[in-house]
Design a protein around this motif. Structure first.
Motif, PDB file in Angstrom:
ATOM      1  N   SER A 219      12.651 -10.961  -4.512  1.00  0.00           N
ATOM      2  CA  SER A 219      12.631 -11.385  -3.112  1.00  0.00           C
ATOM      3  C   SER A 219      14.071 -11.589  -2.665  1.00  0.00           C
ATOM      4  O   SER A 219      14.972 -11.657  -3.491  1.00  0.00           O
ATOM      5  CB  SER A 219      11.846 -12.695  -2.970  1.00  0.00           C
ATOM      6  OG  SER A 219      12.471 -13.716  -3.734  1.00  0.00           O
ATOM      7  N   GLU A 250      14.590  -1.801  -4.125  1.00  0.00           N
ATOM      8  CA  GLU A 250      13.768  -2.810  -3.458  1.00  0.00           C
ATOM      9  C   GLU A 250      14.632  -3.854  -2.740  1.00  0.00           C
ATOM     10  O   GLU A 250      14.293  -4.313  -1.654  1.00  0.00           O
ATOM     11  CB  GLU A 250      12.844  -3.476  -4.494  1.00  0.00           C
ATOM     12  CG  GLU A 250      11.845  -4.467  -3.939  1.00  0.00           C
ATOM     13  CD  GLU A 250      10.870  -3.893  -2.907  1.00  0.00           C
ATOM     14  OE1 GLU A 250      10.822  -2.651  -2.750  1.00  0.00           O
ATOM     15  OE2 GLU A 250      10.186  -4.690  -2.241  1.00  0.00           O
ATOM     16  N   GLN A 254      14.086  -4.391   1.207  1.00  0.00           N
ATOM     17  CA  GLN A 254      13.768  -5.694   1.800  1.00  0.00           C
ATOM     18  C   GLN A 254      14.839  -6.117   2.804  1.00  0.00           C
ATOM     19  O   GLN A 254      14.525  -6.642   3.876  1.00  0.00           O
ATOM     20  CB  GLN A 254      13.629  -6.758   0.703  1.00  0.00           C
ATOM     21  CG  GLN A 254      12.396  -6.554  -0.170  1.00  0.00           C
ATOM     22  CD  GLN A 254      12.126  -7.726  -1.108  1.00  0.00           C
ATOM     23  OE1 GLN A 254      12.760  -8.773  -1.029  1.00  0.00           O
ATOM     24  NE2 GLN A 254      11.170  -7.565  -2.007  1.00  0.00           N
ATOM     25  N   ILE A 264       8.470  -9.307   5.025  1.00  0.00           N
ATOM     26  CA  ILE A 264       8.095  -8.740   3.729  1.00  0.00           C
ATOM     27  C   ILE A 264       6.651  -9.164   3.432  1.00  0.00           C
ATOM     28  O   ILE A 264       6.310 -10.326   3.621  1.00  0.00           O
ATOM     29  CB  ILE A 264       9.010  -9.287   2.606  1.00  0.00           C
ATOM     30  CG1 ILE A 264      10.492  -9.093   2.950  1.00  0.00           C
ATOM     31  CG2 ILE A 264       8.663  -8.672   1.256  1.00  0.00           C
ATOM     32  CD1 ILE A 264      10.942  -7.651   3.031  1.00  0.00           C
TER      33      ILE A 264
END
Ligand SMILES: [Zn+2]
Length: 498
Positions: A219, A250, A254, A264
């Motif tokens: 994240s 990724e 993001q 997201i």
């Protein structure tokens, strides 16, 4: 401390994201490790890779009615061993739970796992960093579970086949805290973890064969934010390099979504190695979706603390400890010591050599140079080569005392890999001893001087540059056997001092 060479440096894409940094990246990894026990986790079936499909199965691992699982003691031993090596606390209360889901490769429609009492918890791994620091990566938990079977999709006949050989083979799932901050850190952590597991000799750790599998949670959040952002889970990476590439992709995806004002979504994404991108697979399940409950077929039990202590005592010296010791004991630098430590066999081989000879740096150069080149290019292990520490040291001594030139020593080394003959025998048989006797060398120099009039004139006129060329000619003439130092001396005396 210099950067430890545990992997290739980060690629350009990764560096670019670092430069205009508005977001921090938060990564946690889950590693599924196949334990190399002889039999499966709850039955006596063989635990081996590559057998004929559905030949290694029984009522227990097929989940037939009336069959009962019995825990393989070795699995528990390996799990504790790994937990201790990863600085974990060990749960002496061993309990198994059923994780319920339906899939064709799972004949019982549940997987035996550990839910609320993982065997190992609250550990950490120290990962050496480029910036003279050591990164501490927390281990949340490591729990024992059984593996599922394998689906094979047969596109030609438009059907799917299932192989249950892998069903019920033992796994340890090792979960980190969300402590990793970049794809490179994730990569470095995996390298150290794999090396530690290799030292423990508990798994093949071969990602291509699936004996080590890694999923990643990632994240991003604005720099300075402490709350975690919405994470996605990445699957289907089959090498450490793929893990790094998938995380880098990724991280960028993001960042772009958030910068464009989007949100997201929590989901599982599959890495596509050919396209070098991840694609949505499904929205992520929560733990309650699995309806975990204690497995009534496996009664919880207590492991005696003396058993755990015994396992602790059996732990080998681990890579980072060995690295520190080898640096100190043999006066090697970070890089050299790390090369040696990067394989337990290589480290042991070096230490055997070091008992016989004290030029440690030279031993290390031979091992990290010629020896590892041969191992890598032939895709062999050290045990496949016929070189022993004693023979390597014999060879090194011959090169150090001038019997062999460095060039020829490398040839002798290659012969020594193929035969059990002594180094002396090889040198004699191949006529490889360095020629140092002056009568022979003078004769060679005679020839060189007559054949290279221009170079000789140049040297006589005060330009010594062609000297190196002439030495080279002499080496060529003797197939590398002439002593280059002596040749140089004779040439100088004959041309300049004459
Ligand atoms: Zn079985």
């Amino acid at each position: 401390m210099n950067r430890v060479p545990i992997g290739t440096k980060s690629g350009l894409v990764y560096k670019m994201t670092i430069e205009n940094k508005q977001f921090d990246t938060v990564i946690g990894l889950e590693v599924h490790l196949q334990l190399k026990t002889q039999s499966k986790i709850f039955c006596g079936c063989a635990n081996n890779f590559g057998a004929e499909a559905n030949s290694q199965v029984c009522p227990v691992c097929l989940g037939l009615p009336g069959s009962l699982p019995v825990l393989n003691k070795k699995v528990l031993e390996y799990a504790v061993k790994i937990g201790l090596a990863l600085n974990c606390k060990i749960n002496s209360y061993i309990k198994f739970d059923r994780k319920n889901y339906y899939y064709p490769d799972l004949p019982k429609a549940y997987q035996i796992s550990q839910y609320d009492f993982p065997v190992c918890y609250q550990g950490f791994v120290l990962v050496p960093q480029e910036s003279s620091t050591v990164k501490k990566v927390g281990i949340t938990r490591a729990h024992i579970e059984e593996d599922a079977g394998k689906l094979i999709h047969d596109n030609e006949n438009n059907c799917s086949l299932v192989d249950y050989n892998r069903t019920g083979t033992p796994l340890l799932e090792i979960v980190t805290e969300p402590d990793l901050r970049s794809a490179q850190e994730a990569y470095d952590y995996l390298q150290i973890l794999k090396l530690t597991l290799q030292y423990l000799d508990v798994s093949d750790c071969d990602m291509e064969k699936g004996s080590l599998r890694c999923d990643a949670n990632i994240s991003i959040r604005p720099v300075g934010e402490t709350k975690l952002g919405v994470k996605t889970e990445l699957k289907n990476m089959n090498s450490f390099r793929a893990v790094k590439a998938a995380l880098t992709f990724e991280e960028n995806r993001q960042t772009q979504v958030v910068k464009a004002g989007g949100k997201i979504t929590q989901e599982t994404r599959l890495w596509d190695e050919a396209k070098q991108m991840s694609i949505t697979m499904r929205s992520k399940e929560e733990a309650h979706d699995y309806r975990y409950f204690p497995d009534p077929d496996l009664t919880p039990f207590q492991v005696d603390s003396s058993v755990i202590e015994q396992i602790r005592k059996s732990l080998p010296e681990l890579p980072v400890d060995k690295w520190e010791r080898i640096k100190k004991e043999y006066g090697l630098n970070d890089y050299d010591a790390w090369i040696l430590v990067s394989s337990p066999e290589i480290a042991a081989f070096f230490e055997e050599c070091a008992k016989l000879h004290t030029n440690y740096k030279n031993i290390c150069n031979w091992i990290s140079g010629s020896l590892m080149q041969e191992i890598n290019s032939r895709k062999l292990s050290l045990g496949d080569l016929r070189i022993t520490p004693r023979r390597l040291v014999e060879l090194i001594l011959k090169a150090e005392d001038g019997t062999l030139s460095n060039l020829v020593a490398k040839d002798v080394f290659r012969y020594a890999l193929e035969t059990d003959k002594s180094i002396d025998e090889i040198i004699q048989e191949k006529g490889l001893a360095q020629v140092s006797d002056s009568v022979t060398l003078e004769k060679i120099v005679d020839e060189i001087i007559t054949q290279n009039e221009n170079a000789v004139r140049q040297i006589k006129n005060g330009d010594e540059k062609p000297l190196g060329f002439l030495v080279g000619q002499a080496m060529k003439k003797t197939q590398g056997k002439a002593n280059p130092k002596k040749i140089g001396e004779i040439l100088k005396r004959r041309i300049i001092d004459a």
